[in-house]
Structures are given as structure tokens and as C-alpha cells.
Design a protein around this motif. Structure first.
Motif, PDB file in Angstrom:
ATOM      1  N   ALA A  18       4.941  18.962   9.473  1.00  0.00           N
ATOM      2  CA  ALA A  18       4.303  18.044  10.431  1.00  0.00           C
ATOM      3  C   ALA A  18       4.673  16.593  10.158  1.00  0.00           C
ATOM      4  N   PRO A  19       4.508  16.078   8.911  1.00  0.00           N
ATOM      5  CA  PRO A  19       4.903  14.679   8.663  1.00  0.00           C
ATOM      6  C   PRO A  19       6.388  14.435   8.909  1.00  0.00           C
ATOM      7  N   THR A  20       7.225  15.432   8.607  1.00  0.00           N
ATOM      8  CA  THR A  20       8.660  15.280   8.844  1.00  0.00           C
ATOM      9  C   THR A  20       8.938  15.088  10.336  1.00  0.00           C
ATOM     10  N   SER A  21       8.290  15.892  11.163  1.00  0.00           N
ATOM     11  CA  SER A  21       8.474  15.772  12.616  1.00  0.00           C
ATOM     12  C   SER A  21       7.977  14.423  13.122  1.00  0.00           C
ATOM     13  N   VAL A  22       6.804  13.985  12.621  1.00  0.00           N
ATOM     14  CA  VAL A  22       6.221  12.718  13.065  1.00  0.00           C
ATOM     15  C   VAL A  22       7.093  11.544  12.636  1.00  0.00           C
ATOM     16  N   LEU A  23       7.519  11.558  11.376  1.00  0.00           N
ATOM     17  CA  LEU A  23       8.353  10.464  10.866  1.00  0.00           C
ATOM     18  C   LEU A  23       9.650  10.334  11.644  1.00  0.00           C
ATOM     19  N   SER A  24      10.318  11.445  11.854  1.00  0.00           N
ATOM     20  CA  SER A  24      11.607  11.379  12.539  1.00  0.00           C
ATOM     21  C   SER A  24      11.422  10.939  13.995  1.00  0.00           C
ATOM     22  N   SER A  25      10.335  11.369  14.635  1.00  0.00           N
ATOM     23  CA  SER A  25      10.092  10.974  16.026  1.00  0.00           C
ATOM     24  C   SER A  25       9.705   9.504  16.124  1.00  0.00           C
ATOM     25  N   MET A  26       8.913   8.999  15.162  1.00  0.00           N
ATOM     26  CA  MET A  26       8.554   7.581  15.156  1.00  0.00           C
ATOM     27  C   MET A  26       9.797   6.713  14.957  1.00  0.00           C
ATOM     28  N   THR A  27      10.693   7.147  14.091  1.00  0.00           N
ATOM     29  CA  THR A  27      11.927   6.397  13.856  1.00  0.00           C
ATOM     30  C   THR A  27      12.815   6.430  15.096  1.00  0.00           C
ATOM     31  N   HIS A  28      12.910   7.610  15.724  1.00  0.00           N
ATOM     32  CA  HIS A  28      13.652   7.740  16.981  1.00  0.00           C
ATOM     33  C   HIS A  28      13.110   6.748  18.009  1.00  0.00           C
ATOM     34  N   ALA A  29      11.788   6.672  18.125  1.00  0.00           N
ATOM     35  CA  ALA A  29      11.168   5.757  19.089  1.00  0.00           C
ATOM     36  C   ALA A  29      11.475   4.303  18.751  1.00  0.00           C
ATOM     37  N   ALA A  30      11.369   3.937  17.476  1.00  0.00           N
ATOM     38  CA  ALA A  30      11.615   2.547  17.075  1.00  0.00           C
ATOM     39  C   ALA A  30      13.048   2.132  17.362  1.00  0.00           C
ATOM     40  N   ARG A  31      13.994   3.031  17.087  1.00  0.00           N
ATOM     41  CA  ARG A  31      15.391   2.703  17.338  1.00  0.00           C
ATOM     42  C   ARG A  31      15.693   2.633  18.835  1.00  0.00           C
ATOM     43  N   ALA A  32      14.843   3.277  19.654  1.00  0.00           N
ATOM     44  CA  ALA A  32      15.040   3.249  21.103  1.00  0.00           C
ATOM     45  C   ALA A  32      14.238   2.138  21.771  1.00  0.00           C
ATOM     46  N   GLY A  33      13.526   1.324  20.966  1.00  0.00           N
ATOM     47  CA  GLY A  33      12.851   0.159  21.526  1.00  0.00           C
ATOM     48  C   GLY A  33      11.370   0.305  21.786  1.00  0.00           C
ATOM     49  N   MET A  34      10.696   1.294  21.148  1.00  0.00           N
ATOM     50  CA  MET A  34       9.254   1.438  21.271  1.00  0.00           C
ATOM     51  C   MET A  34       8.641   1.576  19.880  1.00  0.00           C
ATOM     52  N   ILE A  35       7.549   0.871  19.637  1.00  0.00           N
ATOM     53  CA  ILE A  35       6.817   1.024  18.388  1.00  0.00           C
ATOM     54  C   ILE A  35       5.577   1.859  18.657  1.00  0.00           C
ATOM     55  N   ILE A  36       5.513   3.051  18.088  1.00  0.00           N
ATOM     56  CA  ILE A  36       4.327   3.902  18.165  1.00  0.00           C
ATOM     57  C   ILE A  36       3.682   3.831  16.786  1.00  0.00           C
ATOM     58  N   LYS A  37       2.461   3.303  16.709  1.00  0.00           N
ATOM     59  CA  LYS A  37       1.914   2.853  15.438  1.00  0.00           C
ATOM     60  C   LYS A  37       1.458   3.961  14.495  1.00  0.00           C
ATOM     61  N   SER A  38       1.319   5.196  14.957  1.00  0.00           N
ATOM     62  CA  SER A  38       0.951   6.276  14.036  1.00  0.00           C
ATOM     63  C   SER A  38       1.221   7.619  14.696  1.00  0.00           C
ATOM     64  N   GLY A  39       1.225   8.657  13.871  1.00  0.00           N
ATOM     65  CA  GLY A  39       1.402   9.999  14.398  1.00  0.00           C
ATOM     66  C   GLY A  39       0.253  10.407  15.301  1.00  0.00           C
TER      67      GLY A  39
END
Length: 704
Positions: free
Chosen positions: A361-382
């Protein structure tokens, strides 16, 4: 050894140390000493600009300061001798700890290799090593028991390892330990990859930049740039500031900031962002924001200060897995008691639903949050990501969100033959010369566009909420709303049909009277974003059932905008408190609500929403209130944030499916006895965690 701080944020600091640029051997010795210190996560040196970048445990910040103060007063020779001696004299346990941190699988792999040996000496040596590797697992089990008085999945893992040692069958225990360590390592590797992907955005601060100064182009460290500097950027170089292009044209790769897959062309008057790279061309940029104030710096700050957060799915799944611990123990013990087969007990306690959940679960959340940040969106938590994936209602503020936030004059309707539309516009713009509100600016902008002469303005009187009146070039002019005209005894009846048509289209109207008679109407509108309608259509396709607009505009304008954009509902004449009340009423009716806004007046509604989403140019308090921040001024980023969040939840569910199916298979094969050995059970059960973790890192791989 003198140094100075160039950039600092929680957990990361960059220092300028001139001596490191002149003496490579000293630098390497100093680097080795730093890496051996507790609390230092990583240290690297950029020799070109003699800077040291440290990533450290924020809880050890005081210790870091003491370490740096310790070496500040020493000479270079003393520094070299001190560091070399300290590294050499470091306790073997500390060096082992550092080695373990760098290669966490080293000792478990050694223990697993030794477990295949039949040599009694190797077996005897492996037992304490095997137990040492299991200590962190046992410590986690004890911590949960001590704090919460409950058994968790680590109890089964500890029991399986201990039982295999007591049985004289170390192979099963070594496989369990190695697979658990591998899962933890993948999770930590994902976290490190996330930090590295984000910290790469600050790479521009470690480079040099070319600036125009006193008629010459000179090189300076990028960290010394200031707002107002004229920065020249050549092909292949990284732009070191956020600013406006004032000269030249270039093709720029903006993927790190905006997520755009293809380079874009930028020329005079257009924006340029730090951490983006020029592929072709050359530009001069006037710096508007530098360092941590840039868009890249803000992304890094927001990501590093945001907790990963547990998702509700993870919490529920972990609790369910933990509730299976006691029944699994009872089943294993009763089976062993009935059959007298200790291998069946060992196989059953090895079955482990919880490790896969805890790692995947944390692996999926971390990788998705990083994907979002690199695409121009900051999602502040899982947790916020999970809520965004689950929303069924999105509420939009109108001004600055669905629209650009600045009104524009659309036309000039003249009712007096002696006054042309251009002349009428000039009189209205002159009357509002001293006013700073947006509609006055829209009049002046339109007059400049049409190259209309704006005559000198004599004394005028401004009526708050109504309009302005006064002498302009020999005429007595009234400019304002319909109420102002009626209060001034100016007849507006013959404009009724035009006004009705404009209202139907969602336009507002400004009345202009000359010498006591209505002379014309100026329709104006806050321009709707081109992407607003297709974005709303796409959100509906993604499963958003309701799209609602809140606006302070009157009901006629609100209804027209709502119809034009395909929104399902609208609320007009809204005050900030009213917006928050609408959000709460929607939630009471069972809706899961996301709110999108950009102004200070949107902050209460953002706070009450299940997910608050702030536009890039929103006020600082709006960013603080929001759970998601769109780092590009485009509503398409909202669509992308929803897609990534829904993808993350699907990924977590896939991973839980992998864990559940394989562990249930292992349990089914272990229960009858004789079908599989404890070693095979360990491979199936703990291997499910590895497969789920590998599946979970897919989003981050797209941006490597």
C-alpha cells in the motif's frame, strides 16, 4: 574550513564550501566522514560550484549543526587529518550499521546462503546471524503489543522464524526473513526514488547561470540570482529562475514542471520555469522568482512537508489481517496437536496476509504521489488521494477557476447617432480613469486595443456599488449599473431587449449616459476558460455525478454560465460563508465533495470539503487550506489528479488481490499436510508481497 548556507529546508541543506572545489582528496575524506555520522541520510558534492548537499533526519537537525560547527574552526590540514582518523576509528558496529543501511539485504542474503550448507559449523554460525536479522521484526511485534495490546502479523513472522530455528530447519526461517527484508527494501527504495525524483527539481540551484550585468554576460552561481536579474539561457542548459522571456525564442522541455510530454515553444512575453531545459534556441529571462520561491521550489517544499498518510483501505486491510493472527495461531497449534506434524504448524504460521498489505500500500501511494508531483499536481497525502478517487461531486468557484478571473469588454452598443461606439468607449474609459476596479481596467484595455482616444477627465464622483459621473471633454457622463441610471433619473427602457439578450448569454452590462440620456451599453464578461467545458465532460466520464458552480454573480449570469459549461447545478449570490454552508449541506445529503477554488473567500469551503483543491495562482491561505494544489494554471490538471488518484486506488486493490489470492493458495496447500513444505509456503506467501510491491511502483517508473 569556511562555509555558508545557500539553501535550506527541513531535512535538506546545501552549503557552499570553497575549499572542496580546490582539493578533491579533502572533499572525498570529508564526504566519507559525513556519511558515517548518525542522522545523515546522504551527502554529495558538486565540485563545479564547490557545494555540499546534505539530506538528514529532521529530528537530528541540532546534531547536524554541532557537526558543522565542530569543523568550521579547523584548518584544511586539520580537517583532513580529523576526518581520516574519525572514519578509520569508527566503531565496527557503526560501520556495520552503515553497511547495513547501504545494503540491507547483505546479512539476510548471507544467512540464506549459509542455510543451504550441511556443515555443522556453518549451521551453528548461522543461528545467531539468523536471529539477529529477525530482531527488527520481533521489535515491531513487541511495539504493537506494548502500545495497543494486540497481536499483529509480525507475531506470526517472529514465531515462524523462531520455530524454524528450534526445529533445526533454518532454511524456512531464512527464506521468510529474506523475503520480508526484500519487501521492506523495495518500499524504502520507492521512497528514496520519490525523494530523488523530487529533489532533482532543485538541481538548477547547484549550477551556474549567465546574467547580463553592466553590458556584459557573466557567469554567477545560480544560488546568487535575485529577482530582476536578466538571465541568458543557452541550448542544453537548465533555466535557473521563474520569469518572463524578454528576448529570443526557444524550444523548452517543461516535463518536470507541467508534465507535458513534448517540448513547447516559448518567446517574448511568455513565461519560463526553473528546472526546465532548453532543447533549441536561446532566450533572455527576467527573473521574477528565484530559489525556493520558484514553482519547482514550491513543489519540493510541499511534497517534502506532506505526510504519505495511511489510506482507509490500508487501515481496514491491516486490521483485517491482524484479526487473522489469533485464528491462524489456533489453527496451526490444533493441526500440529492432532497430526503431531510440526512442519504443518510451521507452514501455517508462515502464511502472512499482513506483510504484503503493509509493504504494497505505501509503495503504491508513494509512487502515485510522485507521479502526480512530476505531472504538476501536489496531493498532500495518501488519504487525500483515496478521498479524491472516491468523490462523486465537484464544486467549482466561478471567478478564477472556471473563468480567467479578469473581465473583458465584448462589444459597444451605441444608442445615439451623434456618438460613435469608439467615441462612447473613450468617454467611458476617461470617466473611470482614476478607478482601479477590474471593469474600469477592462474599459481601458479595450480602448488601447482599438486605439481609441481617451480624452482628459475633469472632476468625477464615484458612487460605491453604483458607478461614476462627471465632466469629460465637455460632456456630462454617467457610467454604471442600471440602478445608478434609475437613481439619476435616466431612462433605460429602450435598452431592455438588448439587456435581456445579453443576460441570456451570461454577460454583464455597463450603462453609459451622456448629458442625461442613455447613450449605450457595454457588455462585458469574465472570460470562460477554453478547457472548462471539456474538463467537466471528462470528469462526468470519470464517474463524477454532480458538477456544481458557486458564484457571487446574479442568478441570470450564473444560469447562463452553468448552461454553457454543462454543469449540473449552480448557486448564485454566494458569500464566503454561504459557500461553506453549501458544501456542508451536500455532505449531509451523503455526497462526497471536492471543492476547487483560488481566492481567499474560497478557503472556508476548501476546509469543509472532503478534498479541497487550489488553483496555482490562488492565495497563500488557499494553498494552506487545500489538500491538492494544481501547479499549472489549467483545469486539465484537475482531471489528471482525479485519474492518478483513481489509478492509485485500483493499484492498491490489485495488490490486495495478489496478496489475498497467493496467501489463500498457500494456506489451502499447507492445511492438508504434505502438499508443500514450509520453504515453499514462505516463497508463496512472502513472495506475494514482493509481486504486489513491484506492481505498486509502476507509476513512478513512467517518470524515470
Amino acid at each position: 574550513m569556511e562555509y555558508s548556507f545557500r539553501h535550506s529546508m527541513r531535512g535538506r541543506v546545501r552549503l557552499s564550501i570553497p575549499a572542496l572545489g580546490h582539493n578533491r582528496r579533502l572533499a572525498e575524506t570529508f564526504l566519507a566522514w559525513l556519511n558515517a555520522q548518525n542522522g545523515i541520510r546522504s551527502a554529495r558534492i558538486n565540485y563545479d560550484c564547490a557545494s555540499l548537499v546534505l539530506e538528514y533526519d529532521p529530528a537530528q537537525e541540532t546534531l547536524l549543526r554541532l557537526l558543522l560547527d565542530r569543523v568550521k574552526g579547523l584548518s584544511l590540514a586539520e580537517i583532513k587529518a580529523f576526518c581520516a582518523e574519525a572514519v578509520q576509528a569508527a566503531p565496527s558496529s557503526a560501520r556495520a550499521k552503515e553497511a547495513s543501511k547501504q545494503s540491507p539485504l547483505a546479512l539476510p542474503t548471507l544467512s540464506l546462503a549459509m542455510a543451504f550448507s550441511a556443515n555443522p559449523v556453518v549451521i551453528a554460525l548461522n543461528m545467531p546471524l539468523m536471529l539477529w536479522n529477525a530482531v527488527p521484526i520481533a521489535r515491531r511485534a513487541w511495539k504493537v503489543w506494548a502500545n495497543e495490546k494486540r497481536l499483529n502479523i509480525d507475531v506470526l513472522d517472529t514465531l515462524a522464524i523462531t520455530s524454524s530455528v528450534l526445529q533445526g530447519n533454518p532454511l524456512a526461517g531464512c527464506i521468510v526473513t529474506w523475503l520480508i527484508k526484500l519487501g521492506d527494501w523495495i518500499r524504502d527504495l520507492t521512497a528514496a526514488g520519490s525523494r530523488r525524483a523530487i529533489s532533482e527539481l532543485l538541481e538548477f540551484q547547484t549550477k551556474t547561470a549567465w546574467i547580463k550585468r553592466d553590458g556584459a554576460v557573466i557567469s554567477v552561481p545560480a544560488a546568487e540570482l535575485a529577482a530582476g536579474d536578466l538571465v541568458v539561457v543557452y541550448p542544453g542548459e537548465m533555466i535557473p529562475v521563474d520569469g518572463e522571456v524578454i528576448e529570443g525564442q526557444a524550444t523548452i522541455d517543461q516535463k518536470t514542471i507541467t508534465g507535458e510530454g513534448l517540448p513547447v515553444n516559448r518567446g517574448k512575453g511568455e513565461a519560463a520555469f526553473a528546472a526546465t531545459v532548453i532543447r533549441e534556441g536561446q532566450i533572455t529571462v527576467r527573473a521574477l522568482r528565484v530559489g525556493s520561491a520558484t514553482t519547482a521550489g514550491q513543489i519540493v517544499h510541499l511534497v517534502e512537508s506532506a505526510p504519505i498518510g495511511d489510506t482507509r483501505m490500508q487501515n481496514h486491510a491491516e486490521r483485517f489481517a491482524d484479526r487473522l493472527v489469533a485464528p491462524t495461531l489456533a489453527l496451526a497449534a490444533s493441526t500440529a496437536a492432532v497430526t503431531g506434524d510440526f512442519n504443518r504448524f510451521l507452514s501455517l504460521v508462515i502464511v502472512d496476509y499482513g506483510t504484503g498489505i503493509r509493504v504494497a500500500a505505501p509503495t503504491s501511494v508513494l509512487s502515485s504521489m510522485t507521479h502526480a508531483a512530476r505531472a504538476g499536481m501536489i496531493i498532500k497525502s495518501g488519504g487525500h488521494m483515496e478521498k479524491l478517487a472516491d468523490v462523486d461531486t465537484i464544486v467549482f468557484d466561478k471567478t478564477g477557476t472556471l473563468t480567467h478571473g479578469t473581465p473583458a469588454v465584448l462589444d459597444i452598443l451605441s444608442y445615439q447617432k451623434s456618438i460613435t461606439p469608439g467615441h462612447l468607449l473613450g468617454l467611458a474609459a476617461a470617466a473611470e480613469t482614476r478607478l482601479q476596479h477590474p471593469v474600469a481596467e477592462a474599459l481601458r484595455t479595450r480602448a488601447r486595443q482599438l486605439k481609441v482616444n481617451i480624452p482628459a477627465c475633469n472632476e468625477t464622483t464615484y458612487r460605491i456599488g453604483l458607478g461614476v459621473e462627471g465632466q469629460v471633454n465637455g460632456y456630462y457622463v454617467h457610467v454604471g449599473n442600471e440602478r445608478f441610471m434609475r437613481q439619476s433619473d435616466i431612462a433605460v427602457g429602450h435598452s431592455a431587449s438588448d439587456r435581456a439578450a445579453l443576460d441570456e448569454r451570461g454577460y454583464s452590462s455597463l450603462y453609459i449616459a451622456v448629458d442625461g440620456e442613455l447613450a449605450g451599453l457595454v457588455p462585458y464578461s469574465d472570460e470562460i476558460r477554453n478547457e472548462s467545458r471539456p474538463v467537466i465532460e471528462r470528469l462526468h466520464a470519470l464517474g463524477i455525478r454532480s458538477s456544481i458552480m458557486l458564484t457571487g454573480d446574479n442568478a441570470v449570469v450564473a444560469r447562463a454560465v452553468c448552461r454553457n459549461l454543462g454543469l449540473t447545478e449552480h448557486f448564485a449570490d454566494m458569500l464566503p460563508a454561504d459557500k461553506a454552508s453549501v458544501i456542508q449541506e451536500l455532505q449531509r445529503s451523503g455526497r462526497r465533495v471536492a471543492m476547487v477554488g483560488d481566492g481567499i473567500n474560497d478557503s472556508p469551503a476548501l476546509s469543509f470539503a472532503d478534498v479541497g483543491i487550489a488553483m496555482k495562482h490562488g492565495a497563500e491561505v488557499t494553498h494552506e487550506s487545500a489538500d491538492v494544489i494544481l501547479m499549472e494554471d489549467s483545469l486539465w490538471k484537475l482531471v489528471k489528479a482525479v485519474e492518478i488518484s483513481q489509478g492509485a486506488v485500483r493499484l492498491i486493490r490489485q495488490n490486495y488481490g495478489i496478496v489475498a489470492i497467493l496467501n489463500t493458495l498457500a494456506l489451502g496447500l499447507a492445511l492438508p499436510g504434505g502438499l508443500i513444505t514450509p520453504e515453499i509456503t514462505a516463497l508463496i506467501s512472502n513472495g506475494s508481497a514482493i509481486l504486489a510491491s513491484m506492481n505498486g511502483i509502476r507509476p513512478i517508473l513512467r517518470y524515470q
